[in-house]
Design a protein around this motif. Structure first.
Motif, PDB file in Angstrom:
ATOM      1  N   GLN A   1      20.747  32.096  -3.866  1.00  0.00           N
ATOM      2  CA  GLN A   1      20.960  30.821  -3.172  1.00  0.00           C
ATOM      3  C   GLN A   1      21.174  31.021  -1.673  1.00  0.00           C
ATOM      4  O   GLN A   1      20.786  30.171  -0.869  1.00  0.00           O
ATOM      5  CB  GLN A   1      22.150  30.088  -3.779  1.00  0.00           C
ATOM      6  CG  GLN A   1      22.233  28.626  -3.343  1.00  0.00           C
ATOM      7  CD  GLN A   1      23.188  27.821  -4.179  1.00  0.00           C
ATOM      8  OE1 GLN A   1      24.338  28.212  -4.347  1.00  0.00           O
ATOM      9  NE2 GLN A   1      22.724  26.694  -4.691  1.00  0.00           N
TER      10      GLN A   1
ATOM     11  N   TYR B   1      17.716  23.194  -4.558  1.00  0.00           N
ATOM     12  CA  TYR B   1      17.703  24.502  -5.206  1.00  0.00           C
ATOM     13  C   TYR B   1      18.070  24.280  -6.666  1.00  0.00           C
ATOM     14  O   TYR B   1      19.085  23.659  -6.971  1.00  0.00           O
ATOM     15  CB  TYR B   1      18.703  25.437  -4.537  1.00  0.00           C
ATOM     16  CG  TYR B   1      18.749  26.825  -5.131  1.00  0.00           C
ATOM     17  CD1 TYR B   1      17.818  27.780  -4.759  1.00  0.00           C
ATOM     18  CD2 TYR B   1      19.732  27.179  -6.054  1.00  0.00           C
ATOM     19  CE1 TYR B   1      17.860  29.060  -5.293  1.00  0.00           C
ATOM     20  CE2 TYR B   1      19.772  28.441  -6.595  1.00  0.00           C
ATOM     21  CZ  TYR B   1      18.839  29.382  -6.206  1.00  0.00           C
ATOM     22  OH  TYR B   1      18.872  30.653  -6.738  1.00  0.00           O
TER      23      TYR B   1
ATOM     24  N   ASN C   1      19.395  25.341 -10.096  1.00  0.00           N
ATOM     25  CA  ASN C   1      20.175  26.321 -10.841  1.00  0.00           C
ATOM     26  C   ASN C   1      19.766  26.299 -12.307  1.00  0.00           C
ATOM     27  O   ASN C   1      19.596  25.243 -12.906  1.00  0.00           O
ATOM     28  CB  ASN C   1      21.673  26.019 -10.713  1.00  0.00           C
ATOM     29  CG  ASN C   1      22.189  26.252  -9.316  1.00  0.00           C
ATOM     30  OD1 ASN C   1      22.149  27.365  -8.813  1.00  0.00           O
ATOM     31  ND2 ASN C   1      22.651  25.197  -8.666  1.00  0.00           N
TER      32      ASN C   1
ATOM     33  N   GLY D   1      19.539  32.185 -12.478  1.00  0.00           N
ATOM     34  CA  GLY D   1      18.793  31.125 -11.839  1.00  0.00           C
ATOM     35  C   GLY D   1      17.347  31.055 -12.287  1.00  0.00           C
ATOM     36  O   GLY D   1      16.838  31.931 -12.978  1.00  0.00           O
TER      37      GLY D   1
END
Length: 204
Positions: free
Chosen positions: A58, A77, A79, A84
């Motif tokens: 990240q 982003y 998750n 991830g």
């Protein structure tokens, strides 16, 4: 950048890239991904939507966001699982909705060196509004597939027939799926376009 959207664009510039951002494995990962952010900010023509694959850290995503915030102020982003899903979407326009669909099986556990078994691969989705009209929406799907039947299965669940659709993917599982340009306008009927990721050498 102003968020005002008086008229929808006549063209959307899309860039999709597998950044090879595997922690502890990818070479000069931090420096490379920071440079990717700088190059995106300098790109001509400027991208309106960017789909990233294998961006597993990240902090790397945030580094890219800092460099591109002036042209791509919106980002997500995704998750997924412990390590991830490696997927991210950046956009010039607001992201109204986002979801993540995980593939039921990620690679083979005996092929542990590939890393697929340990990550949460799937399809990242963003609903992006590029104009003020009711139909000025594009559904963006971003994925790094594990096997050829993953993507059609996921899209059969996620696709909405009333929206224009952009599919960004990274994997040689679809060598015959050719990318096509996307030219959304207010007069267009809903369309689906595919966009293959750029080739890169991992230097393994």
């Amino acid at each position: 950048m102003s968020d005002k959207m008086d008229e929808p664009p006549t063209e959307i510039n899309v860039l999709t890239l597998n950044v090879w951002g595997l922690k502890y494995i990818s070479k000069v990962r931090t420096e490379r991904l920071a440079e990717i952010g700088r190059q995106l900010a300098l790109a001509d023509p400027q991208p309106h939507i960017v789909a990233l694959q294998e961006c597993f850290v990240q902090e790397d995503f945030q580094s890219i966001r800092r460099e591109t915030r002036g042209i791509l102020p919106y980002g997500k982003y995704y998750n997924s699982a412990v390590f991830g899903g490696g997927l991210a979407i950046l956009s010039r326009w607001p992201i109204e909705e986002s979801t993540m669909f995980k593939y039921p099986l990620n690679g083979r556990p005996q092929a542990f060196w590939r890393g697929d078994w340990f990550v949460g691969k799937g399809v990242a989705h963003a609903r992006i509004r590029f104009g003020p009209g009711r139909k000025d929406i594009v559904e963006v799907f971003n994925t790094h597939v594990s096997k050829p039947d993953d993507l059609p299965f996921a899209l059969s669940i996620l696709l909405r027939p009333t929206s224009s659709t952009l599919i960004c993917y990274s994997n040689p599982a679809f060598p015959d799926l050719e990318p096509r340009p996307m030219l959304p306008t207010r007069r267009q009927t809903p369309t689906t376009r595919t966009c293959a990721t750029a080739s890169h050498s991992r230097g393994r």
